[in-house]
Design an enzyme around this catalytic site. Structure first.
Site, PDB file in Angstrom:
ATOM      1  N   ARG A   1       3.112  -4.275  17.668  1.00 56.58           N
ATOM      2  CA  ARG A   1       4.553  -4.699  17.848  1.00 56.58           C
ATOM      3  C   ARG A   1       5.144  -3.802  18.860  1.00 56.58           C
ATOM      4  O   ARG A   1       5.326  -2.807  18.477  1.00 56.58           O
ATOM      5  CB  ARG A   1       5.170  -4.765  16.700  1.00 56.58           C
ATOM      6  CG  ARG A   1       5.068  -5.997  15.574  1.00 56.58           C
ATOM      7  CD  ARG A   1       5.865  -5.707  14.250  1.00 56.58           C
ATOM      8  NE  ARG A   1       4.960  -6.817  13.225  1.00 56.58           N
ATOM      9  CZ  ARG A   1       5.667  -8.127  13.235  1.00 56.58           C
ATOM     10  NH1 ARG A   1       6.586  -8.505  14.058  1.00 56.58           N
ATOM     11  NH2 ARG A   1       5.144  -8.891  12.406  1.00 56.58           N
TER      12      ARG A   1
ATOM     13  N   ASP B   1      -9.268  -9.959   8.791  1.00 56.91           N
ATOM     14  CA  ASP B   1      -8.694  -8.660   8.518  1.00 56.91           C
ATOM     15  C   ASP B   1      -9.635  -7.658   8.860  1.00 56.91           C
ATOM     16  O   ASP B   1      -9.461  -6.333   9.369  1.00 56.91           O
ATOM     17  CB  ASP B   1      -8.189  -8.566   7.080  1.00 56.91           C
ATOM     18  CG  ASP B   1      -7.552  -7.258   6.866  1.00 56.91           C
ATOM     19  OD1 ASP B   1      -6.461  -6.905   7.715  1.00 56.91           O
ATOM     20  OD2 ASP B   1      -7.615  -6.575   5.591  1.00 56.91           O
TER      21      ASP B   1
ATOM     22  N   ARG C   1       1.838 -12.517  -0.837  1.00 59.91           N
ATOM     23  CA  ARG C   1       0.567 -12.713  -0.277  1.00 59.91           C
ATOM     24  C   ARG C   1       0.093 -13.890  -0.941  1.00 59.91           C
ATOM     25  O   ARG C   1       0.562 -14.315  -2.140  1.00 59.91           O
ATOM     26  CB  ARG C   1      -0.367 -11.388  -0.504  1.00 59.91           C
ATOM     27  CG  ARG C   1       0.032 -10.223   0.123  1.00 59.91           C
ATOM     28  CD  ARG C   1      -0.584  -9.899   1.361  1.00 59.91           C
ATOM     29  NE  ARG C   1      -0.087  -8.874   2.059  1.00 59.91           N
ATOM     30  CZ  ARG C   1      -0.479  -8.349   3.342  1.00 59.91           C
ATOM     31  NH1 ARG C   1      -1.546  -8.991   3.733  1.00 59.91           N
ATOM     32  NH2 ARG C   1      -0.148  -7.374   4.058  1.00 59.91           N
TER      33      ARG C   1
ATOM     34  N   ASN D   1      -2.746 -15.249  11.532  1.00 55.74           N
ATOM     35  CA  ASN D   1      -2.246 -16.534  12.475  1.00 55.74           C
ATOM     36  C   ASN D   1      -2.937 -16.749  13.698  1.00 55.74           C
ATOM     37  O   ASN D   1      -3.488 -17.606  14.020  1.00 55.74           O
ATOM     38  CB  ASN D   1      -0.787 -16.235  13.012  1.00 55.74           C
ATOM     39  CG  ASN D   1       0.252 -16.439  11.702  1.00 55.74           C
ATOM     40  OD1 ASN D   1       0.071 -17.070  11.017  1.00 55.74           O
ATOM     41  ND2 ASN D   1       1.517 -15.869  11.955  1.00 55.74           N
TER      42      ASN D   1
ATOM     43  N   SER E   1      -1.252  -4.247   9.972  1.00 56.62           N
ATOM     44  CA  SER E   1      -0.982  -5.009   8.717  1.00 56.62           C
ATOM     45  C   SER E   1       0.176  -5.826   9.283  1.00 56.62           C
ATOM     46  O   SER E   1       1.134  -5.247   9.808  1.00 56.62           O
ATOM     47  CB  SER E   1      -0.867  -4.347   7.676  1.00 56.62           C
ATOM     48  OG  SER E   1      -1.936  -3.597   7.301  1.00 56.62           O
ATOM     49  N   ALA E   2       0.395  -7.035   8.951  1.00 53.88           N
ATOM     50  CA  ALA E   2       1.500  -7.852   8.856  1.00 53.88           C
ATOM     51  C   ALA E   2       1.799  -7.933  10.439  1.00 53.88           C
ATOM     52  O   ALA E   2       2.957  -8.082  10.658  1.00 53.88           O
ATOM     53  CB  ALA E   2       2.554  -7.489   7.837  1.00 53.88           C
ATOM     54  N   CYS E   3       0.968  -8.073  11.267  1.00 48.44           N
ATOM     55  CA  CYS E   3       1.194  -8.279  12.721  1.00 48.44           C
ATOM     56  C   CYS E   3       0.620  -9.576  13.474  1.00 48.44           C
ATOM     57  O   CYS E   3       0.455  -9.741  14.799  1.00 48.44           O
ATOM     58  CB  CYS E   3       0.912  -7.223  13.820  1.00 48.44           C
ATOM     59  SG  CYS E   3       1.973  -5.634  13.554  1.00 48.44           S
TER      60      CYS E   3
ATOM     61  N   TYR F   1      -1.632  -3.550  -6.720  1.00 50.87           N
ATOM     62  CA  TYR F   1      -1.352  -4.309  -5.584  1.00 50.87           C
ATOM     63  C   TYR F   1      -2.658  -4.386  -4.493  1.00 50.87           C
ATOM     64  O   TYR F   1      -3.404  -3.398  -4.721  1.00 50.87           O
ATOM     65  CB  TYR F   1      -0.380  -3.473  -4.599  1.00 50.87           C
ATOM     66  CG  TYR F   1      -0.111  -4.067  -3.233  1.00 50.87           C
ATOM     67  CD1 TYR F   1       0.397  -5.351  -3.097  1.00 50.87           C
ATOM     68  CD2 TYR F   1      -0.739  -3.448  -2.231  1.00 50.87           C
ATOM     69  CE1 TYR F   1       0.345  -5.938  -1.800  1.00 50.87           C
ATOM     70  CE2 TYR F   1      -0.821  -3.931  -1.172  1.00 50.87           C
ATOM     71  CZ  TYR F   1      -0.347  -5.270  -0.874  1.00 50.87           C
ATOM     72  OH  TYR F   1      -0.211  -5.866   0.439  1.00 50.87           O
ATOM     73  N   GLY F   2      -2.874  -5.391  -3.951  1.00 50.26           N
ATOM     74  CA  GLY F   2      -3.844  -5.644  -3.174  1.00 50.26           C
ATOM     75  C   GLY F   2      -4.697  -4.499  -2.559  1.00 50.26           C
ATOM     76  O   GLY F   2      -5.700  -4.089  -3.222  1.00 50.26           O
ATOM     77  N   GLY F   3      -4.078  -3.927  -1.357  1.00 54.83           N
ATOM     78  CA  GLY F   3      -4.876  -3.081  -0.783  1.00 54.83           C
ATOM     79  C   GLY F   3      -5.217  -1.814  -1.617  1.00 54.83           C
ATOM     80  O   GLY F   3      -6.081  -0.656  -1.413  1.00 54.83           O
TER      81      GLY F   3
ATOM     82  N   HIS G   1     -10.325  -2.616  11.680  1.00 52.73           N
ATOM     83  CA  HIS G   1      -9.345  -3.604  10.941  1.00 52.73           C
ATOM     84  C   HIS G   1      -9.186  -4.579  11.953  1.00 52.73           C
ATOM     85  O   HIS G   1      -8.013  -4.558  12.615  1.00 52.73           O
ATOM     86  CB  HIS G   1      -8.139  -2.475  10.885  1.00 52.73           C
ATOM     87  CG  HIS G   1      -7.056  -3.195  10.170  1.00 52.73           C
ATOM     88  ND1 HIS G   1      -5.539  -2.776  10.168  1.00 52.73           N
ATOM     89  CD2 HIS G   1      -7.074  -4.147   9.126  1.00 52.73           C
ATOM     90  CE1 HIS G   1      -4.873  -3.417   9.444  1.00 52.73           C
ATOM     91  NE2 HIS G   1      -5.572  -4.349   8.622  1.00 52.73           N
TER      92      HIS G   1
ATOM     93  N   ASN H   1       6.271  -8.701   1.724  1.00 56.89           N
ATOM     94  CA  ASN H   1       4.750  -8.518   1.840  1.00 56.89           C
ATOM     95  C   ASN H   1       4.206  -9.616   0.398  1.00 56.89           C
ATOM     96  O   ASN H   1       3.032  -8.920   0.240  1.00 56.89           O
ATOM     97  CB  ASN H   1       4.355  -6.978   1.534  1.00 56.89           C
ATOM     98  CG  ASN H   1       3.016  -6.634   1.849  1.00 56.89           C
ATOM     99  OD1 ASN H   1       2.570  -7.106   2.756  1.00 56.89           O
ATOM    100  ND2 ASN H   1       2.448  -5.687   1.088  1.00 56.89           N
TER     101      ASN H   1
ATOM    102  N   ARG I   1       0.891  -1.206   0.154  1.00 54.80           N
ATOM    103  CA  ARG I   1       0.077   0.149  -0.040  1.00 54.80           C
ATOM    104  C   ARG I   1       0.865   1.364  -0.088  1.00 54.80           C
ATOM    105  O   ARG I   1       1.925   1.339   0.486  1.00 54.80           O
ATOM    106  CB  ARG I   1      -0.881   0.020   1.355  1.00 54.80           C
ATOM    107  CG  ARG I   1      -1.999  -1.205   1.237  1.00 54.80           C
ATOM    108  CD  ARG I   1      -3.071  -0.763   2.305  1.00 54.80           C
ATOM    109  NE  ARG I   1      -2.394  -1.303   3.454  1.00 54.80           N
ATOM    110  CZ  ARG I   1      -1.765  -0.893   4.470  1.00 54.80           C
ATOM    111  NH1 ARG I   1      -1.929   0.458   4.601  1.00 54.80           N
ATOM    112  NH2 ARG I   1      -1.218  -1.523   5.333  1.00 54.80           N
TER     113      ARG I   1
ATOM    114  N   LYS J   1      -9.633  -2.583   1.735  1.00 55.13           N
ATOM    115  CA  LYS J   1      -9.405  -1.383   2.484  1.00 55.13           C
ATOM    116  C   LYS J   1     -10.164  -0.090   2.211  1.00 55.13           C
ATOM    117  O   LYS J   1     -10.696   0.513   2.897  1.00 55.13           O
ATOM    118  CB  LYS J   1      -7.848  -1.170   2.369  1.00 55.13           C
ATOM    119  CG  LYS J   1      -7.091  -2.355   3.148  1.00 55.13           C
ATOM    120  CD  LYS J   1      -7.345  -2.573   4.539  1.00 55.13           C
ATOM    121  CE  LYS J   1      -6.933  -3.938   5.107  1.00 55.13           C
ATOM    122  NZ  LYS J   1      -5.591  -4.341   5.189  1.00 55.13           N
TER     123      LYS J   1
HETATM  124  O1  SAT Z   1      -2.807  -4.626   0.925  1.00 57.99           O
HETATM  125  S1  SAT Z   1      -3.759  -4.759   1.972  1.00 57.99           S
HETATM  126  O2  SAT Z   1      -4.234  -3.451   2.571  1.00 57.99           O
HETATM  127  O3  SAT Z   1      -4.956  -5.431   1.605  1.00 57.99           O
HETATM  128  C1  SAT Z   1      -3.084  -5.821   3.349  1.00 57.99           C
HETATM  129  C2  SAT Z   1      -2.825  -5.197   4.594  1.00 57.99           C
HETATM  130  O4  SAT Z   1      -1.850  -4.252   4.376  1.00 57.99           O
HETATM  131  O5  SAT Z   1      -3.241  -5.037   5.621  1.00 57.99           O
HETATM  132 MN    MN Z   2      -5.029  -5.599   6.854  1.00 59.82          MN
END
Ligand code: SAT
Ligand code: MN
Length: 588
Positions: free
Chosen positions: A399, A278, A368, A255, A249-251, A198-200, A227, A366, A70, A207
């Protein structure tokens, strides 16, 4: 034709006039449509087919090397008044924003196909769900939206019935970071995104809609768009408590959402159910409790670090029917990433070059996977319940290498809102920019709240009203480090020990010690059987460093003050109460 479909058709026509595509394709979400798109992407190299015998119907997509996360500095919330977007957002006046981004959209789809994607965020028959339509020129986006949302004919029917939808316009453009914007127009329920695949930035249901636009809708309509992951913890008596947890994100949201209990817990009959990893939409029900849905239908999870040990449910989910983005490959075209720990070795890196650890990691940090939630062994049948699940506890976390103990409970709702509002976390690879820098990330919403944080905190506080049966609020930190720089808490499955204490608090039987920062587990109240934590770990995970916390609360004062007079005074009053407890002048 209904007036809603009329309006949708007019918008598609307007966009087509601006972007000049060669073709327009209305997505129905069918298998046949997906097969045709995937075949086309395989033929033009957008997707690489993975080893069909080990990973059936699975694909690798390699994005542009400068388009892997992002882009918060290019993400704007365009409200008529800048104050409504707040210091937490980049702002541009709507007219200027439209003009800037429309200039980029002009003619950008020449020779390409314009896809119209009607989608529903949330179970198709849930009153908590909301719909949108994304227009994109990226077949990769179509394939991902098909996994991440309820996309196609059923969504279109709901849109027609409901008469409203969020409009999202996306083009990958030239993938030039200099010609890239992600813009939101909350008053117009509109999103425009240009220059990233990219994703987000590109899967606009995620998002952009489900958090930035939805948070704005939620404030207006009296609910919360957060979130947060959602999970269910089932105890040996067969009772299930649902917990919503916000982490940046990514924490580790994925999991935690898919946690497998440690052996002793499994044998005793504990189970964890995944609702979402998410995003959480929740609102007070008639009985005063919060009811939550996961607006998404799939997982867009971080690959590196995912292994049979760290997250067996995620690993099982991605054995077939998965789109991987920016992972490495083994010689026989199986996906590979750092920390997969499956005894295999990478041959090709995420940029398609022979793997050389001196040049770059095999998988982008990052990278995915996109996979349907239905594929997850722990996916809860309740995730499809249109009523949502009742939330017993809300958990905030980040974190934090130092200061913050393993878990504490807020004294009440107002204190809990302060705990969420003052959350901090070290930055990760999910956004471009430096990694590992501590920043304030209230409720893990810093990049995602579509309006002024001061108004957002006031909205949170407003739920404390007569008749409300509010969730208890907690803060956790799985990432506390010792003096040697190593993590002090084992994390992963052992986090269930903390969840057990949390639901024990909700049920009223788990013991706590009152401290100035909130309630910490009383000695012996959190099950540590079978773990060997030394004195330093016990001290740091279960202690309160008053000097450190005083400094933290001074920093929080500065942070809250940055929002000026819009900040609800209850928060500063609550901060002062905690501060005086820390200096020993208040009650404890
Ligand atoms: O790329 S996304 O925003 O969908 C994933 C994330 O950063 O939480
Ligand atoms: Mn997220």
């Amino acid at each position: 034709m209904s007036s809603t479909l009329d309006a949708l058709n007019r918008w598609v026509d307007d966009v087509a006039r601006l972007t000049r595509p060669a073709r327009i394709h209305w997505c129905d979400g069918s298998d046949a449509e997906n097969a045709a798109l995937v075949a086309q992407m395989e033929a033009d190299g957008t997707l690489v087919r993975l080893n069909e015998s080990t990973h059936p119907r699975s694909w690798l997509h390699r994005s542009h090397p400068e388009d892997v996360a992002r882009v918060e500095h290019l993400t704007f919330v365009c409200t008529p008044h800048q104050d409504d977007a707040g210091p937490n957002n980049h702002w541009m006046a709507p007219a200027e924003a439209h003009a800037r981004i429309d200039a980029l959209f002009e003619g950008c789809m020449e020779g390409r196909t314009l896809y119209v994607i009607p989608y529903c965020m949330g179970p198709i028959d849930s009153p908590l769900s909301r719909c949108g339509v994304e227009i994109t020129d990226s077949p990769y986006v179509v394939a991902n939206m098909r996994i991440m949302t309820r996309m196609g004919a059923a969504a279109l029917t709901r849109i027609e019935r409901e008469g409203t939808f969020v409009k999202g316009l996306h083009s990958t453009g030239e993938l030039d970071p200099e010609r890239r914007y992600i813009m939101h127009f909350p008053e117009e329920l509109t999103i425009k995104s240009y220059g990233s695949g990219y994703g987000g930035n590109a899967l606009l249901g995620k998002k952009c809609h489900a958090l930035r636009i939805a948070s704005h809708q939620a404030r207006r309509e009296g609910w919360l768009a957060e979130h947060m992951l959602i999970l269910g913890v089932e105890n040996p008596q067969g009772e299930t408590h649902y917990i919503a947890a916000a982490f940046p994100s990514a924490c580790g949201k994925t999991n935690l959402a898919m946690l497998i209990p440690p052996e002793g817990y499994r044998e005793a009959g504990w189970k964890v159910w995944t609702i979402g990893d998410d995003i959480c939409w929740m609102r007070p029900g008639e009985d005063g409790r919060f009811y939550a849905i996961n607006p998404e239908a799939g997982f867009f999870g971080v690959a590196p670090g995912t292994s049979a040990k760290s997250n067996p449910n995620a690993l099982a989910s991605v054995q077939s029917d998965t789109v991987f983005t920016n992972v490495g490959l083994t010689a026989d075209r199986q996906p590979w990433w750092e920390g997969i720990d499956n005894g295999q070795v990478p041959a090709i890196d995420w940029q398609g070059q022979p793997y050389d650890p001196a040049v770059r990691p095999a998988a982008h940090p990052n990278s995915r996977f996109t996979v349907s939630a239905m594929r997850c062994p722990s996916y809860s049948p309740m995730a499809e319940d249109p009523r949502g699940v009742p939330i017993s506890a809300i958990v905030f976390g980040g974190r934090r290498a130092s200061l913050v103990p393993l878990v504490f409970q807020a004294r009440d709702w107002t204190h809990g809102v302060l705990v969420g509002a003052s959350m901090g976390s070290e930055t990760t690879a999910a956004a471009t920019g430096a990694v590992g820098v501590m920043r304030r990330d209230p409720m893990a919403m810093k990049p995602f709240c579509g309006y002024n944080f001061a108004d957002y905190f006031a909205h949170w506080l407003s739920f404390d009203r007569p008749g409300a049966r509010l969730p208890a609020i907690f803060h956790v930190n799985w990432f506390r480090k010792g003096d040697d720089g190593k993590f002090l808490w084992p994390g992963f499955g052992d986090n269930l020990r903390v969840l057990e204490w949390i639901i024990g608090r909700v049920a009223g039987h788990a013991q706590a010690t009152e401290t100035p920062i909130g309630h910490l587990p009383a000695p012996g109240a959190l099950n540590l059987d079978g773990l060997s934590l030394d004195a330093e770990a016990m001290d740091k995970l279960f202690g309160v460093d008053r000097d450190g916390w005083r400094a933290e609360f001074d920093a929080i004062a500065g942070y809250l003050a940055d929002y000026g007079p819009r900040m609800p005074p209850q928060l500063e009053a609550e901060r002062q109460r905690t501060h005086s407890r820390l200096v020993g002048t208040g009650d404890t």
